[in-house]
Design an enzyme around this catalytic site. Structure first.
Site, PDB file in Angstrom:
ATOM      1  CB  CYS A 153      -5.261   3.950 -35.023  1.00 43.50           C
ATOM      2  SG  CYS A 153      -4.627   2.710 -36.175  1.00 43.50           S
ATOM      3  CB  CYS A 156      -0.912   0.811 -34.133  1.00 44.97           C
ATOM      4  SG  CYS A 156      -0.944   1.979 -35.515  1.00 44.97           S
ATOM      5  CG  ASP A 561     -10.635  -9.971   7.858  1.00 41.60           C
ATOM      6  OD1 ASP A 561     -11.211 -10.858   8.508  1.00 41.60           O
ATOM      7  OD2 ASP A 561      -9.455  -9.641   8.049  1.00 41.60           O
ATOM      8  CG  ASP A 761      -4.942  -9.352   5.648  1.00 43.14           C
ATOM      9  OD1 ASP A 761      -5.092  -9.953   4.565  1.00 43.14           O
ATOM     10  OD2 ASP A 761      -4.572  -9.918   6.693  1.00 43.14           O
ATOM     11  CG  ASP A 765      -8.516 -11.955   4.738  1.00 45.24           C
ATOM     12  OD1 ASP A 765      -8.685 -12.966   5.431  1.00 45.24           O
ATOM     13  OD2 ASP A 765      -8.559 -10.808   5.186  1.00 45.24           O
TER      14      ASP A 765
END
Length: 868
Positions: A153, A156, A561, A761, A765
């Site tokens: 649960c 835990c 971009d 990319d 960037d």
């Protein structure tokens, strides 16, 4: 006798042949040392000859060429192989050298060959073992991906996170409730990994290094254990109900006291296995929680079952008016049945992510010599870069590499979400995990193990799975407080009913305890996010951050971009124009020399434009972010990059070359790169790029949805405007530095209603991606290990971004539905139980059904939504 060892199971292994022709392999795996034997007849391993020294650990002869030695009790001891040496180092290093003083026999099995305290934990500190699941994240910081056993649960999860986080030296710990996966980061100079695993074990849980096989093993053990408990509870319930039915249908005086007593004792005996075996985990975990002064979901369940059972036992012993053995067994059966179904649904939800860990084959066919037809079957783990492997049709590619012979097609759907086969020919790159379809291929291995693209994808998915988004954190905090409130309400209700109607007080008390379901509250978010992460991965969108899905669902402005994002990034040099003392071939060679170390698509195009020419020697090359490159050539400084950048560096004050205007007037648009030295201009290059095939479709879909789009690029404004016109984007900005792009994103974010997504990319960037609310990178050709984006598009098809955003919005809707259901159920069921309108049986069914409904609702995300 010694046990068998698989070829890929060991880090260090040495072979010893004794006089009885016994072959011994010592191998190191999973924190235990396994020794294998093969012989023609059953013999016992003889002791070392008198003139030959025996291994201090295992007693086998030490070969003359072996130089393995460890100091034990201030005495240098020799060992037969690196495996025994490593075991001895672990034993001595953990202060257990007394093992050698007190043992009365040599080890006969892996369990006897090590002290108990080291069998599961001690060897986890060795670098040789850690290399498979631990990675360095700083000078002294290490990070491991673990799988936890025993999580039932949200409490835990909270307990483990709090307990581990308080250990000195632990930097961070995050646990995902749905996947049972943990990500732990620690300072190895302050704490050892074995200490962390031991601390987890000390509070009643077990942690293992994560791997797909281990995860499936733990999941299978979980299923088998739960199924047996459900079976025992169901069998006991049916038998007890047989003895309870006569008491329900009989009239007053129809059953004699002796017969009724016999039925009660029979019911008690049949209920004992249900309580002591089927319901045992509830009591064990409740006791553990109380011992640790923490309240988990098992505490109210154990109180409810235990109080009802003890009350029934007391009524049986004292001939009380009523017993409830039938209700106890039914409650345990329905509760376990609900949890079992929830477990199956949860494991189904996470199974898609685990599939990536099983996709690679165990063995492959490696050529003995290339060129040449002869080959051998070897474990994939033994491949090294440069090996030539044969992949037959229908087989899985074992590692990243390049085709050297053959023509075929590969199915990369599991890795990119692209269902169409990708053609492969000599020179084509192939990715480990893809499937060869039509013809045999010979591949040169380039990346193996953790360096492969598949391994990078798995690491990013693991990071996303263990990070907690804001919604999950709030849910877990709410569940913890909910349990405390529930216990107080149950106690108050029990006392109140004792004065109102004592005969019903116990049942009302039990009903209030078990009817509430904080588990549904805690499962609401992680279950949905886990399924959504898997569904997005199948669509070619790799989620690498826990918060990414939630943020993507709220995005209302996309910023792109240009190079490598809206365009393919496969730029080519269309024109070159010498402007100084160097001719065309010379400026191309000098430009390629300056760009040798750059990863930008422009640099790749300039290197290709040199066309194999011998490159001049350049030195002191440095990159100027967003501008170009600088270096030294023949004693002077040279620059290459944006024309305005080179113009400011030449020092001559010369304006931009008029040839630029000539190119524009002739309609030769494209990216312009300038080359210059201290004397002035040396040359110009015009590069062209092509739009991604799906870029126009993506922008059309966003425009149709009236979502604003922007292009930010460092390229010339004229080039960026041309791309904008082709795609239908009006808001375009060219000639920007990375700092300009970052400032533009920040300006958009000043509007609190704006949620900005940046698509770039992933590497060049990085500052701009970090500024956006959510960052998306094109991952087709990017080094994924360096990708800093929140989401990576593995497929080249950009149009999938709209479908991914639609799935993210559906995920957010399902999370809200789950949370509303959890709150509505608990805030209606608890008051009804307090009023006495809910029986314990109804409470148990409702509690189990609530959690199951949340998981089943999350599984709806496996079906792709309509875009929009």
């Amino acid at each position: 006798m010694r046990r068998a060892c698989t070829p890929d199971a060991w880090t260090s292994r040495r072979r010893v042949v004794n006089p009885a022709a016994v072959r011994v392999d010592v191998c190191y795996k999973s924190a235990s040392f396994i020794v294998s034997v093969s012989m023609n007849s059953t013999v016992t391993t003889p002791a070392a000859p008198a003139d030959e020294q025996a291994c201090y650990h295992c007693g086998l002869p030490v070969p003359p060429e072996a130089h393995y030695q460890v100091t034990v009790d201030e005495q240098p001891r020799r060992f037969c192989c690196a495996g025994c040496e490593t075991v001895a180092q672990a034993i001595v290093g953990n202060g257990l050298a007394g093992y050698y003083r007190h043992r009365d026999a040599l080890p006969d099995s892996p369990r006897e060959s090590m002290p108990v305290s080291l069998q599961d934990l001690g060897l986890f500190d060795h670098p040789e073992y850690q290399q498979n699941f631990v990675r360095a994240v700083g000078e002294n910081e290490r990070e491991a991906s673990l799988i936890l056993e025993g999580i039932t649960c949200a409490a835990c999860v909270w307990l483990n996170e709090q307990h581990v986080a308080r250990l000195p030296g632990v930097v961070a710990v995050e646990i995902n409730y749905a996947t049972r996966r943990a990500r732990v980061r620690w300072d190895e100079q302050r704490i050892r990994l074995s200490d962390i695993l031991g601390a987890i074990q000390a509070i009643g849980y077990r942690a293992y290094p994560y791997d797909a096989a281990r995860a499936e093993e733990v999941a299978g053990r979980e299923r088998r254990s739960m199924l047996w408990r459900v079976f025992v509870a169901g069998f006991g319930m049916m038998q007890v109900m047989m003895y309870a039915v006569p008491a329900y249908i009989a009239g007053d005086g129809d059953i004699s006291p002796e017969a009724e007593g016999l039925l009660r004792w029979a019911s008690l005996l049949l209920t004992l296995p249900v309580v002591l075996y089927s319901a045992a985990p509830f009591f064990q975990r409740a006791w553990r929680d109380l011992r640790l002064r923490h309240l988990g979901m098992d505490v109210p369940v154990a109180l409810g079952v235990g109080s009802a059972f003890l009350a029934s036992v007391w009524a049986t012993l004292t001939h009380g008016p009523e017993v409830w053995f039938d209700s106890v067994t039914m409650f345990v059966f329905f509760l376990l049945g609900g949890r079992y179904l929830e477990m199956l649904a949860r494991q189904k939800a996470v199974r898609g992510i685990e599939e990536l860990g099983k996709v690679l084959p165990a063995f492959t066919e490696r050529l003995l010599q290339w060129p040449g037809p002869e080959a051998e079957r070897v474990p994939v783990s033994q491949l090294v870069p440069g090996d030539i492997v044969r992949v037959r049709p229908g087989e899985v590619v074992p590692a990243d590499g390049t085709v050297v012979d053959g023509a075929s097609a590969a199915n990369e759907a599991l890795l990119t979400g692209e269902s169409r086969a990708v053609p492969k020919a000599p020179g084509s790159p192939v990715t480990g995990g893809s499937i060869n379809i039509s013809s045999p291929l010979l591949l040169r291995v380039e990346q193996v193990g953790d360096d492969t693209r598949l391994a990078a994808i798995r690491r990013l998915m693991e990071r996303a799975a263990t990070e907690k988004p804001r919604l999950a954190t709030l849910s877990d905090q709410g569940a913890t407080y909910f349990i405390v409130t529930l216990l107080l309400l149950a106690a108050v209700t029990g006392v109140a009913w004792y004065f109102i109607e004592p005969a019903r007080a116990l049942w009302v008390f039990v009903s209030v305890l078990v009817v509430a379901c904080p588990c549904a509250l805690s499962l609401a978010t992680p279950a949905a996010l886990t399924v959504a992460t898997d569904a997005l991965a199948r669509m070619g969108m790799l989620v690498t951050r826990g918060y990414a899905i939630e943020t993507l669902a709220r995005v209302n402005h996309y910023v792109f971009d240009k190079t490598g994002t809206l365009t393919l990034g496969g730029m080519t040099v269309e024109d070159s124009l010498p402007l100084g003392a160097l001719d065309d071939r010379a400026i191309r060679a000098l430009g390629a020399a300056l760009e040798q170390g750059s990863e930008h698509p422009v640099a790749a195009a300039l290197r290709a434009a040199a066309d194999g020419a011998e490159l001049p020697v350049v030195s002191a090359v440095v990159a100027v972010t967003g501008q170009g490159m600088a270096g030294r050539y023949m004693g002077g400084e040279v620059w290459i990059g944006r024309p305005d950048f080179v113009a400011t560096r030449t020092g001559t004050g010369k304006p931009l070359p008029p040839e630029l205007g000539q190119w524009h007037s002739e309609g030769r648009e494209g990216t312009v790169v300038a080359l210059g030295d201290e004397a002035g201009w040396l040359g110009l290059f015009r590069l062209s790029d092509t739009l991604r095939p799906a870029a126009k479709e993506l922008i059309d879909q966003l425009n149709a949805a009236q979502v604003p789009t922007t292009i930010l690029s460092g390229d010339a404004p004229a080039v960026v405007s041309a791309v904008g016109r082709a795609l239908g984007i009006d808001d375009v900005h060219g000639g920007l530095t990375p700092q300009d792009k970052q400032a533009f994103i920040a300006a958009l974010q000043t509007d609190p209603a704006k949620v900005v997504a940046m698509v770039g990319d992933g590497v060049n960037d990085a500052p701009v991606l970090a500024q956006a609310h959510v960052s998306i990178a094109m991952g087709g050709g990017t080094d994924l290990a360096r990708n800093q984006a929140d989401i990576v598009l593995l497929s080249e098809n950009m149009s999938g971004l709209v479908a991914g955003a639609a799935l993210a919005r559906k995920t957010l809707r399902i999370i809200k539905q789950n949370l509303w259901w959890s709150f509505a159920y608990n805030f209606s069921a608890v008051p009804l139980a307090m009023l006495g309108w809910v029986t314990p049986l109804m409470a148990g069914v409702g509690m189990a059904a609530s959690s199951l409904l949340v998981v089943l609702n999350a599984l709806r995300l496996q079906h792709r939504p309509r875009q929009g």
